[in-house]
Design an enzyme around this catalytic site. Structure first.
Site: not given
Ligand code: A3P
Length: 321
Positions: A72, A135
């Site tokens: 997200t 969500h």
């Molecule tokens: P991991 O815990 O596997 O590293 P959300 O944003 O829906 O909460 O999801 C979080 C996940 O997206 C985490 O995964 C986080 O590290 C990853 N994430 C956040 N920013 C990101 C980016 N710019 N590029 C790739 N993954 C990213």
């Protein structure tokens, strides 16, 4: 505890109470069974308000939808940088994403509307085309979003095994003794944030098949493989395709770079102590940023089990993980 929750007349209280009663203590405090979906309890008032008509649609609205922990934050950054590139060139030193966390650039609708009329005012004050996130399952979106040709939905999902690992790490920040096996077992039963996971992805998958011009279905792993290509897809989908001049200037690559895990994670706004909310500092949204971490947390047997559950639930849909 957010206190008493507003009621919706057709809310199935008995089923909800029975299912919630069977949950372990902490999940019972954090989750609520609402209209066949698991909703973070703090979001329920906002969800109810949205469904009861507090959300006034505006032509050109773009809603980013996702289950928890599926990218997200990344999608918020990419969509914001893409849609605001006229005002804020992605290679510019003054870009908002260099001083704001993506969650401060794109609000969650259910959090805004949990704030009552203040939320409606904030939503009304967003510049057009508005960019917001949710969500919520597709099934519980109001028709002003799900059945509105003037509203576009961009969905992101992720391999559910990696989602659960990410969710576990995230939740452990507020519940340090949480065992991964508990998160896993409950998710296989359909109980998790954004759960049942299969219903969340299926709702948007089916909507994207029925109406590809209003629902774009993206996967975290695909964006990892080709971030700039997905920026182009996103730009086309929201009706702002990159011009030949922008292509020549490498704008898609600039946006991908600005929003990359390495770039965002290292910014002061995302590392400073005291940033973000009380429970989750901004840094909590940037952990590892890769595909496949599940292999470090699941036994082959666990992986096979979740894969089998997903396969069974998604059978016949054309979707697989
Ligand atoms: P991991 O815990 O596997 O590293 P959300 O944003 O829906 O909460 O999801 C979080 C996940 O997206 C985490 O995964 C986080 O590290 C990853 N994430 C956040 N920013 C990101 C980016 N710019 N590029 C790739 N993954 C990213």
């Amino acid at each position: 505890d957010p206190g008493p929750l507003p009621k919706e007349p057709d809310d199935d209280d008995d089923a909800s109470a029975a299912t919630a009663a069977a949950l372990p203590g902490d999940a019972r405090r954090r989750l609520r069974w609402y209209q066949g979906t698991w909703v973070a309890r703090v979001c329920v008032p906002g969800v109810v308000a949205i469904r009861q008509g507090s959300f006034a649609p505006r032509r050109g609205d773009v809603v980013l939808a996702s289950p928890h922990k599926c990218g997200t934050t990344w999608l918020k950054a990419l969509a914001f940088a893409t849609m605001a590139r006229g005002a804020y060139p992605p290679a510019g030193a003054g870009h908002p994403l260099l001083r704001l966390n993506p969650h401060d650039c794109v609000p969650f609708m259910e959090m805004l509307f949990a704030d009552g009329s203040a939320g409606s005012r904030k939503m009304g004050a967003l510049p057009s085309p508005r960019l917001m996130a949710t969500h919520m399952h597709h099934a519980i979106l109001p028709a002003s979003i799900s059945n509105n040709p003037d509203c576009k939905i961009v969905y992101i999902c992720r391999n559910p095994k990696d989602m659960l690992v990410s969710l576990w790490h995230f939740t452990r920040r507020v519940q340090p003794d949480l065992a991964f096996s508990d998160v896993f077992e409950h998710a296989c039963e359909g109980v998790s944030f954004s759960g049942p996971i299969w219903d969340h992805v299926l709702g948007y998958w089916n909507a994207s098949k029925e109406s590809p011009e209003t629902v774009l279905f993206l996967r975290y792993e695909e964006i990892l493989l080709d971030p700039a290509g997905n920026v182009r897809r996103l730009a086309r989908f929201v009706g702002q395709p990159l011009s030949p001049a922008e292509e020549a200037a490498g704008v898609a690559e600039d946006i991908a770079r600005l929003c990359s895990f390495e770039a965002l994670r290292g910014l002061e706004v995302n590392t400073a102590a005291g940033s973000g909310s009380l429970l989750f500092p901004n840094g909590a949204y940037f952990r590892r940023g890769q595909a496949g971490d599940w292999a470090n947390h699941m036994t082959p047997e666990m992986a096979r089990r979740l894969d089998a559950v997903m396969e069974e639930k998604l059978r016949g849909s054309g979707l697989s993980f």
